[in-house]
Design a protein around this motif. Structure first.
Motif, PDB file in Angstrom:
ATOM      1  N   SER A 196     -92.214  50.285  47.794  1.00  0.00           N
ATOM      2  CA  SER A 196     -91.046  49.464  47.489  1.00  0.00           C
ATOM      3  C   SER A 196     -90.068  49.555  48.657  1.00  0.00           C
ATOM      4  O   SER A 196     -90.241  48.880  49.661  1.00  0.00           O
ATOM      5  N   ASN A 206     -92.462  56.170  46.052  1.00  0.00           N
ATOM      6  CA  ASN A 206     -92.105  54.756  45.979  1.00  0.00           C
ATOM      7  C   ASN A 206     -92.082  54.079  47.347  1.00  0.00           C
ATOM      8  O   ASN A 206     -91.345  53.126  47.564  1.00  0.00           O
ATOM      9  N   SER A 259     -92.184  53.048  40.721  1.00  0.00           N
ATOM     10  CA  SER A 259     -91.859  51.677  40.325  1.00  0.00           C
ATOM     11  C   SER A 259     -92.699  51.289  39.118  1.00  0.00           C
ATOM     12  O   SER A 259     -93.740  51.900  38.845  1.00  0.00           O
TER      13      SER A 259
END
Length: 377
Positions: free
Chosen positions: A24, A21, A350
């Motif tokens: 993010s 991730n 995500s």
């Protein structure tokens, strides 16, 4: 066995989860965390005892030098900011589009890129025209096709945050220069994962957040400005953008030489030292190695999940598909069951647009891909 490029023990998170991730909130390695703790304990908590006014003015120089190497431009073109949005929000005023002209953007791009232009359009100053990011079409070609005599600005993300579609910046820049159109580029989802050659690309403005692929913490960003943009008065000038910030004079607007004038005020110095350390690490590894690592993981991932019904937004042979951001979907909507399985397996990804977005970072290895594939089976 495909190993990571970076010592995984530098990321305690990897001991308790499979982290995919970085696009993010990215992981921060121990060297950057240690540098941040050191500054906090040794300097920041003591106010001005160990940091003079002169020290504070010079504090950004180290990050500016690293950012110049990363973006491949001269240091005088580098702006240090508290966020990418800080510069993107000023872009409409810096680009000064003629009244009634057209600004081209991507409909599914990150809102920080488009909303300043939409605000300008609300006042009747310009028209914003959107291009769709479609898996069967070349996004760069679609953007170029929309450029006409009314176009004044193209504002896009280099790598689309939700789909991983990559804009061919040299091709787009050639088209915008031929048409006399300004180019605003958000490199947040590419800088640190791919080579970002702002000197060759010649965008009017390029900016990147520091807390994703650059592996820093929130509260600092870097940007590079074209020479004719640098000489402008910042639309939102701050006290730190003066030649001598501590020579306080509230009756004048003195501006520093170069892009230093775009630094507004005191920012998170903890984040500055963390990002400086993180970029040092990226440069030491070599962005060419980072770029080669992600495609190998990308192919392993698709080999493992395509026969289970998961398909990437763009075919793996598509040259406009980023390797480090993989958007996976399957027939119908992304099921809650699939996300529940990932959470139970402590796999962090995500969801963007009813699709699973997988980030492939230098600390990821073949075992991470195997864990994700197993959870999606």
């Amino acid at each position: 066995m495909l190993s990571s490029l970076i010592q995984r023990t530098d990321y305690p998170t990897l001991q308790e989860s499979v982290y995919l991730n970085q696009a993010s909130l990215g992981l921060i390695g121990n060297p950057a965390v240690d540098a941040m703790h050191d500054l906090l304990d040794r300097v920041a908590r003591h106010g001005n005892l160990h940091m003079s006014d002169e020290d504070e003015v010079a504090f950004l120089d180290g990050l500016r030098e690293r950012a110049a190497r990363l973006l491949m431009v001269d240091g005088f073109r580098i702006a240090i900011l508290s966020s990418a949005s800080e510069l993107l929000s000023q872009a409409p005023f810096l680009m000064s589009p003629p009244r009634g002209s057209k600004v081209i953007a991507v409909a599914t791009d990150f809102p920080a890129i488009t909303r300043p232009w939409l605000r300008l359009a609300e006042s009747g100053e310009c028209l914003v025209e959107f291009v769709e990011d479609r898996p069967e079409s070349d996004l760069t070609a679609d953007v170029v096709a929309q450029i006409d005599a009314r176009t004044s600005v193209v504002a896009v993300g280099w790598v689309q945050y939700a789909t991983g579609t990559v804009i061919d910046v040299p091709r787009l820049r050639a088209a915008t220069e031929e048409a006399g159109v300004r180019l605003v580029l958000d490199a947040t989802q590419g800088a640190g994962a791919m080579t970002c050659d702002a000197s060759t690309w010649r965008p009017d403005l390029v900016v990147s957040s520091g807390y994703k692929w650059l592996s820093g913490h929130g509260g600092v960003a870097i940007g590079a400005l074209a020479p004719d943009v640098i000489v402008q008065t910042p639309p939102l000038p701050g006290w730190m953008g003066a030649p001598s910030p501590f020579a306080f004079d509230a009756t004048r607007l003195p501006l520093a030489e170069g892009a230093r004038r775009f630094t507004q005020s005191t920012m998170s110095y903890i984040s500055v030292v963390g990002l400086t350390t993180a970029i040092d690490r990226l440069l030491a590894i070599g962005l060419d190695r980072v770029e080669r690592h992600a495609p190998r993981l990308h192919d392993l991932l698709l080999d493992a999940v395509e026969d289970r019904g998961w398909q990437p937004f763009r075919n793996r042979a598509d040259p406009t598909a980023a390797s480090h951001i993989v958007s996976l979907g399957r027939r119908g909507r992304l099921s809650a069951e699939a996300m529940t399985r990932l959470r139970r397996a402590k796999i962090v990804c995500s969801t963007r647009g009813d699709r699973l977005r997988v980030s492939l970072a230098p600390y990821n290895n073949e075992d991470d891909i195997g864990a994700l594939a197993g959870a999606l089976s």
